[in-house]
Design an enzyme around this catalytic site. Structure first.
Site, PDB file in Angstrom:
ATOM      1  N   ASP A  28     -70.489  61.273  16.116  1.00 28.54           N
ATOM      2  CA  ASP A  28     -69.721  59.693  16.271  1.00 28.54           C
ATOM      3  C   ASP A  28     -70.407  59.072  17.473  1.00 28.54           C
ATOM      4  O   ASP A  28     -70.770  57.864  17.359  1.00 28.54           O
ATOM      5  CB  ASP A  28     -68.202  60.008  16.458  1.00 28.54           C
ATOM      6  N   HIS A 221     -59.763  56.340  17.925  1.00 27.39           N
ATOM      7  CA  HIS A 221     -60.751  55.453  18.854  1.00 27.39           C
ATOM      8  C   HIS A 221     -59.871  54.591  19.875  1.00 27.39           C
ATOM      9  O   HIS A 221     -58.647  54.443  19.535  1.00 27.39           O
ATOM     10  CB  HIS A 221     -61.765  54.472  17.867  1.00 27.39           C
ATOM     11  N   CYS A 252     -68.681  53.269  15.327  1.00 27.16           N
ATOM     12  CA  CYS A 252     -69.053  53.403  13.812  1.00 27.16           C
ATOM     13  C   CYS A 252     -69.987  52.229  13.613  1.00 27.16           C
ATOM     14  O   CYS A 252     -69.430  51.018  13.711  1.00 27.16           O
ATOM     15  CB  CYS A 252     -67.919  53.630  12.768  1.00 27.16           C
ATOM     16  N   ASN A 261     -64.707  56.645  20.734  1.00 25.50           N
ATOM     17  CA  ASN A 261     -63.625  57.628  20.543  1.00 25.50           C
ATOM     18  C   ASN A 261     -62.711  57.951  21.779  1.00 25.50           C
ATOM     19  O   ASN A 261     -63.308  57.673  22.813  1.00 25.50           O
ATOM     20  CB  ASN A 261     -64.174  58.850  20.165  1.00 25.50           C
TER      21      ASN A 261
END
Ligand code: HMG
Ligand code: MG
Length: 313
Positions: A28, A221, A252, A261
Site C-alpha cells: 500500500d 488511513h 491509493c 496508512n
C-alpha cells in the site's frame, strides 16, 4: 517515555493481550510513491521489516502493471523474499493475478472489493457485483489449493465521489465476500474519514449480520489524524488484526484524497504503552523507516519515527 526510547506501559481494561499487525508498507505504501523503488531496495525493506519482528508483511500486487507501475516487478521481487520466515500475502484482483502468484508459490492472497460503485469502477474497471463475480473463481481456486484468502473492502466509511457510505451497503459486500469464502476481511477507510463511533457502529452491524469479530481486521488511513483513535475503538470491540504501514507510507493511486496508512510505529507505540504484545522491536522498525525515507528522499510522516529519530539531537 523510558530511558531506552520505549513508551511507559500502563494497561487499560478490556483490550486484547496481543495484536497481529498486518504490515502493508511494501504494497500500500510503495504503490503510491511517485518514484518506483528499485526491486533490491524493496527486498531489503521487506527483510528489515521481518527482522523488526513483523510476521505478516504484504509484499506486492499481481495487478495489471499499467494500472500500478510501481509494483510491476512483482515477479522479480517475490522470489527474493519468499525464503523469509513470515507470511507474505499478495494482492490478486483476478484469475490472471492468481495464476501469477501461485506460479511463484504464494500461500496468501488478497482480493480487494469496494463498498461503492465509483471506486469499484476507478480501481477495478468493474461494478461492485462484477468485481465480486471476478473474485469468485479466484477465491474458489485459492481455497481448493489451501491458500489463505483475505478480502479487502475499500470505502467502508466515505468515498471521494459519493460522500458518506451507508453501513448497510458495507455489510452487504462484506457478507458477500464471506459467502465467497474469504478467511478474513479487512475494513478499509481508504480516504481516512472514519471516526470511532462510526467504526463501532459498523463492527456491531457486521456482528449482527453474522460476521464474527475474529475474522475482521481494520485498515485505517490517517488523512484526518483519526487512525489511532479508530484503532483503539476497534480493539475495544475485540478486533485483534490491525493493518499499518511502516513509516506511514501509503495511499491509493485510484483515490486521490487517500494519504498514508496508519504508521506502524505510531500503532506500536500505543499498543506497547497499553501493554499489548506485538512482537515488534520498535527501535529496529524506526531505523528501517528512517532508512526507507532516505531512499525515497523525504521524511517519514510518522510522528513516532520523527520523535524517536530526533530524540538524541
Ligand atoms: P481491465 O483493464 O478491465 O482488465 O483491468 P481486463 O480484465 O479487461 O484485461 C485487460 C488486459 O490486462 C488483458 O491483456 C489481461 O491479460 C491483462 P490483453 O489480453 O489485453 O493482452 N491483465 C493482467 N495482466 C497482469 N496481471 C493481471 C491482469 N489482469 C488482466 N492481474 C484489472 C482490470 C483488475 C486488471 C485492473 O483494474 C487492475 O489491475 N486494477 C488494480 C488496481 C490496484 O491495484 N489498486 C490498488 C490496490 S487497492 C487499495 O490500495 C485499497 C486497499 O489498500 C484498502 C483500502 O485502503 O481501502 C487494499
Ligand atoms: Mg489502503
Amino acid at each position: 517515555m523510558t530511558a531506552d526510547g520505549l513508551p511507559m506501559t500502563v494497561p487499560a481494561q478490556d483490550l486484547p493481550a496481543r495484536v497481529r499487525i498486518h504490515e502493508v508498507g511494501a504494497r500500500d505504501g510503495l504503490q503510491n510513491e511517485k518514484t518506483t523503488v528499485p526491486t533490491e531496495v524493496k527486498a531489503e525493506f521487506v527483510g528489515r521489516l521481518a527482522e523488526a519482528g513483523l510476521t505478516t508483511i504484504e509484499a506486492t500486487s499481481f495487478v495489471h502493471p499499467k494500472w500500478v507501475p510501481q509494483l510491476a516487478d512483482a515477479e522479480q521481487l517475490f522470489p527474493m523474499v519468499s525464503h523469509l520466515p513470515v507470511a507474505l500475502p499478495v494482492l490478486v484482483p483476478n484469475e490472471r493475478g492468481l495464476d501469477r502468484a501461485l506460479a511463484l508459490g504464494a500461500r496468501r492472497v488478497a482480493v480487494f472489493a469496494s463498498a461503492t460503485e465509483s471506486f469499484a469502477k476507478a480501481n477495478l474497471n468493474r461494478t461492485v457485483d462484477e468485481a465480486l463475480a471476478m473474485f469468485e473463481p479466484v477465491i474458489r481456486r485459492a481455497k481448493a489449493d489451501r491458500v489463505h484468502v483475505r478480502g479487502y473492502l475499500s470505502m467502508c466509511f466515505g468515498d471521494p465521489w459519493e460522500g458518506p457510505v451507508p453501513v448497510h451497503q458495507v455489510v452487504r459486500v462484506c457478507t458477500a465476500l464471506r459467502d465467497l469464502g474469504c478467511d478474513e476481511l479487512s475494513l478499509g477507510d481508504t480516504i481516512g474519514v472514519a471516526t470511532p463511533g462510526h467504526v463501532l457502529t459498523l463492527l456491531s452491524a457486521l456482528n449482527e449480520a453474522g460476521v464474527p469479530t475474529n475474522v475482521i481486521g481494520v485498515h485505517f488511513h490517517d488523512t484526518y489524524g483519526q487512525a489511532l483513535a479508530n484503532t483503539l475503538a476497534a480493539l475495544q470491540h475485540g478486533v485483534t488484526t490491525v493493518d499499518a504501514s511502516a513509516g506511514g507510507l501509503g495511499g491509493c493511486p485510484y483515490a486521490r484524497s487517500a494519504t498514508g496508512n496508519l504508521a506502524t510505529e505510531d500503532l506500536v507505540w500505543m499498543l506497547h504503552g497499553l501493554g499489548i504484545e506485538t512482537g515488534v522491536d520498535l527501535g529496529r522498525l524506526t531505523a528501517t523507516s528512517v532508512w526507507m525515507a532516505e531512499r525515497l528522499g523525504r521524511p517519514s510522516p510518522s510522528r513516532t519515527v520523527r520523535a524517536l529519530s530526533h530524540k538524541d539531537q
